[in-house]
Scaffold this motif. Structure first.
Motif, PDB file in Angstrom:
ATOM      1  N   HIS A 180       0.799  -1.344  -0.168  1.00  0.00           N
ATOM      2  CA  HIS A 180       0.093  -0.065   0.005  1.00  0.00           C
ATOM      3  C   HIS A 180       0.863   1.314  -0.035  1.00  0.00           C
ATOM      4  O   HIS A 180       0.807   2.094  -0.689  1.00  0.00           O
ATOM      5  N   GLN A 184       0.655   3.743  -3.635  1.00  0.00           N
ATOM      6  CA  GLN A 184      -0.657   4.609  -3.446  1.00  0.00           C
ATOM      7  C   GLN A 184      -0.247   5.855  -3.866  1.00  0.00           C
ATOM      8  O   GLN A 184       1.108   6.285  -3.798  1.00  0.00           O
ATOM      9  N   SER A 218     -10.504   8.058  -7.723  1.00  0.00           N
ATOM     10  CA  SER A 218      -9.360   7.420  -6.799  1.00  0.00           C
ATOM     11  C   SER A 218      -8.222   8.792  -6.369  1.00  0.00           C
ATOM     12  O   SER A 218      -7.390   8.586  -5.784  1.00  0.00           O
ATOM     13  N   GLY A 222      -8.502   8.222  -1.619  1.00  0.00           N
ATOM     14  CA  GLY A 222      -7.463   7.476  -0.795  1.00  0.00           C
ATOM     15  C   GLY A 222      -7.398   6.189  -1.417  1.00  0.00           C
ATOM     16  O   GLY A 222      -6.497   5.267  -0.831  1.00  0.00           O
ATOM     17  N   PHE A 223      -8.055   5.538  -2.479  1.00  0.00           N
ATOM     18  CA  PHE A 223      -7.841   4.379  -2.943  1.00  0.00           C
ATOM     19  C   PHE A 223      -6.832   4.385  -4.294  1.00  0.00           C
ATOM     20  O   PHE A 223      -6.914   3.281  -5.110  1.00  0.00           O
ATOM     21  N   TYR A 330     -13.951   7.395   0.531  1.00  0.00           N
ATOM     22  CA  TYR A 330     -12.914   8.255   1.395  1.00  0.00           C
ATOM     23  C   TYR A 330     -13.274   7.900   2.954  1.00  0.00           C
ATOM     24  O   TYR A 330     -12.519   7.615   3.749  1.00  0.00           O
ATOM     25  N   GLY A 333     -12.444   4.464   3.973  1.00  0.00           N
ATOM     26  CA  GLY A 333     -11.012   4.234   3.904  1.00  0.00           C
ATOM     27  C   GLY A 333     -10.706   4.848   5.228  1.00  0.00           C
ATOM     28  O   GLY A 333      -9.595   4.352   6.137  1.00  0.00           O
ATOM     29  N   ARG A 340      -7.712   0.325   3.261  1.00  0.00           N
ATOM     30  CA  ARG A 340      -7.015   0.617   2.127  1.00  0.00           C
ATOM     31  C   ARG A 340      -5.980  -0.372   1.813  1.00  0.00           C
ATOM     32  O   ARG A 340      -5.997  -0.830   0.720  1.00  0.00           O
ATOM     33  N   THR A 343      -7.434  -3.502   0.284  1.00  0.00           N
ATOM     34  CA  THR A 343      -7.965  -3.304  -1.221  1.00  0.00           C
ATOM     35  C   THR A 343      -7.096  -2.973  -2.233  1.00  0.00           C
ATOM     36  O   THR A 343      -7.140  -3.661  -3.110  1.00  0.00           O
ATOM     37  N   THR A 370     -13.564  -2.681  -5.409  1.00  0.00           N
ATOM     38  CA  THR A 370     -13.786  -1.946  -4.083  1.00  0.00           C
ATOM     39  C   THR A 370     -15.007  -2.313  -3.084  1.00  0.00           C
ATOM     40  O   THR A 370     -15.082  -2.546  -2.288  1.00  0.00           O
TER      41      THR A 370
END
Ligand code: GTP
Ligand code: MG
Length: 615
Positions: A180, A184, A218, A222-223, A330, A333, A340, A343, A370
């Motif tokens: 992550h 990210q 996205s 936050g994904f 959001y 998450g 997150r 995911t 998701t």
């Protein structure tokens, strides 16, 4: 030089703490922490964009000179370098000033290059001339301690480097955490996306002083992964505010705007407006290229590429539910810090086994995936996430949001008020395995997934995969998914559960002194021996993979697997026994077909021989 991390706003500190929280191998318990409200986050980023400029430079080595030159316009809070690989490397530095006025002073001081033809347009996208004769720097100016916060800040970690990082992690949970962290969308990525939004907003602000181009999807929920596209919604003159605030202004003011009458129905009007907007972006905005108009889609969009930001943009004007859905994502998450990373891991697994695809089609989208993760976390005995119905119930009058089509997007936004707290203390690695086990057993054939209820419901139609659209509940988010793709999903989640079980039982890095892949990396590579694929069941090649199943004819007996979940064990047994049956049948068919062919061949030979003799 100050940098972003030194900003003294309370929310910002909370946020950076949140981003840099360290992972431990212990179970991560959702502790109450102060969470940044979605609108506050958006506002902070928008303001940051107004204080920023992007300057193309020769290389990162130009930074001290650029810094000294620009410091005369105001205080520089932070500077970030990135490069774009085209034919040759293009280098850029994003400078964040102390205020929008200082950034504006830098932009206003900029010149046009008379030697090059082009549409003269003010914008935060500039380039730095190589000459130093224009302004003589004082000696004192040149001694600066300014540092770039990042060099090559948008460069993605390549797969080999990522694999090395994951190999070196000491346990599965750390692998999930690092995956992550390393993939990210980073701070610079978000900054650049908000600059793209600001450019569009400023472009239409002459006619629409209150226009707002708001990032969603996205990029802000936050994904997002490094390099994700930017979804933008442009609102001409209506802020995205609560219905109550809007109503108040409408009721109180005696002065009312004259407005242009809509010439056609709402949808055609939007399409025509977007067509003009597409032309304007294409003809006038620096950096905007490859403009494509997709106006017949359910949500008409303009797609374009931004060459100075190396960014794909999807601009819409009517996708308010998408915007509010991003807010929901959001919030999900933010509720729990396992959401997150989990995911990200599942999305990467889906990408490597070909379940998702960058272009839209009959496969499952990242958004649907998701939703599957969120639903799994909602339906647990000890839920990790609240249902959307619970969020809707906790809405205050300030949270009421209605789209122009009357779709209700009201839900509680204040984390304190929602007061959801999970008691579930499972580690991310355990959740990952449970995710695969859960969907191994899910009745996709008859049941639909409802994030609103946090439980499955009867399928309203015959779609292969049915995920109730949380904000427009008559729609199916995954309507596009074909029966074949849904079947592949079912098979792949079983494979993954199978592969992961032994990894979860031995969650630490194998101490064999080598850098061989282990843990979640086994999910990301398609080791033919470890994975059941549909073709194994439908093609004669199945005979070659009999070593997958307990086979008394092999020299080395397979290691028995101790399944934690009795249902998965039953499922696997049933797959094996069905496969054995199919194998047997195929062998019978093959040998009887061979016998028949041999008999036929014999008969032909005899016939031919008889014929020859007769002649
Ligand atoms: P990537 O672009 O794959 O990185 O993910 P994304 O989350 O940005 O997905 P996408 O660009 O497809 O969609 C942008 C946003 O629109 C999503 O984050 C959702 O908030 C929203 N969205 C997408 N599909 C739907 C849908 O079917 N219904 C609703 N209500 N919102 C959607
Ligand atoms: Mg997107």
């Amino acid at each position: 030089m100050h940098c972003l991390m030194r900003n003294n706003t309370k929310h910002l500190l909370n946020w950076s703490k949140h981003l840099s929280r360290q992972c431990t191998s212990k179970a991560i318990i959702s502790e109450p922490k102060e969470k940044l409200l979605y609108n506050d986050m958006l506002q902070r980023r928008q303001q940051q964009a107004t204080r920023s400029i992007v300057v193309q430079v020769q290389s990162e080595k130009s930074f001290p000179e650029l810094y000294n030159y620009c410091a005369s316009f105001g205080k520089i809070l932070s500077a970030h370098h990135y490069r774009i690989h085209q034919d040759d490397d293009q280098h850029y530095i994003l400078l964040e000033f102390g205020s929008a006025e200082e950034a504006s002073a830098a932009i206003s001081s900029s010149a046009y290059n008379d030697e090059l033809s082009g549409v003269p347009a003010h914008s935060p996208f500039l380039w730095f001339r190589a000459t130093s004769s224009i302004r003589t720097l004082k000696a004192a100016d040149q001694t600066t301690e300014a540092k770039l916060a990042v060099i090559g800040g948008t460069t993605m970690l390549d797969n080999n480097d990522l694999n090395d990082v994951l190999c070196e992690a000491s346990n599965l949970d750390q692998q999930i955490f690092h995956l992550h962290q390393k993939t990210q969308l980073n701070d610079l990525g978000v900054r650049l996306r908000f600059l793209a939004a600001l450019q569009v907003k400023q472009a239409v602000s002459g006619i629409f002083p209150n226009a707002n181009a708001q990032p969603f999807g996205s990029s802000v929920n936050g994904f997002g992964r490094m390099g994700c596209d930017l979804d933008l919604i442009l609102r001409f003159d209506r802020e995205i505010v609560g219905a109550a605030a809007m109503q108040k202004r409408n009721n109180e003011s005696r002065l009312v705007f004259h407005t242009k009458e809509n010439l056609t129905n709402g949808r055609s009007q939007t399409q025509r407006q977007m067509e003009s907007l597409g032309d304007m972006l294409h003809l006038f905005l620096p950096g905007v290229c490859h403009v494509r108009r997709i106006l017949q889609a359910r949500v008409p969009i303009i797609k374009y590429h931004h060459e100075h930001l190396n960014l794909e943009v999807d601009l819409s004007m009517s996708n308010l539910t998408g915007f509010y859905m991003s807010e929901l994502l959001y919030m999900f998450g933010e509720f729990d810090e396992r959401v997150r990373p989990l995911t990200f891991c599942i999305r990467r697994w889906a990408q490597t086994c070909g379940l998702t695809n960058p272009s839209p089609g009959r496969w499952i989208s990242n958004f649907s995936l998701t939703c599957l993760v969120i639903f799994f976390l909602q339906q647990m005995k000890q839920p990790i996430l609240p249902t959307i119905n619970a969020l809707m119930k906790s809405a205050s009058p300030d949270d009421i949001r209605l789209t122009e089509d009357g779709i209700n997007c009201s839900f509680g936004r204040d984390f304190e008020r929602i007061s959801f707290r999970s008691r579930n203390t499972a580690k991310s690695s355990e959740l990952l395995l449970q995710f695969f086990e859960f969907y191994s057993q899910f009745d996709f054939h008859n049941r639909a997934i409802s994030l609103n209820e946090g439980r499955s419901i009867s399928k309203p139609d015959h779609s292969a995969l049915y995920i109730v659209n949380p904000l427009e509940q008559v729609l199916n988010v995954s309507k596009n998914v074909s029966l074949e793709e849904c079947e592949r999903l079912r098979i792949e989640v079983r494979n993954a559960a199978w592969v992961l079980e032994s990894e979860v039982e031995n969650p630490s890095q194998p101490d064999n002194g080598t850098q061989s892949p282990w843990g979640i990396l086994h999910l990301f590579k398609t080791n033919e021996k470890a994975v059941i694929r549909p073709h194994m069941f439908f093609k004669p090649r199945m005979v070659e993979v009999s070593d997958l199943f307990d086979d008394s004819t092999t020299d080395t007996p397979p290691t028995p697997v101790d399944y934690k979940n009795a249902n998965v064990k039953r499922e696997v047994e049933s797959i094996k026994s069905q496969a054995r049956g199919d194998l047997k049948q195929m062998r019978i068919n093959t040998s009887s077909a061979a016998a028949a062919a041999a008999a036929e061949a014999n008969a032909t030979i005899i016939k031919t021989a008889k014929g020859r003799r007769g002649r």
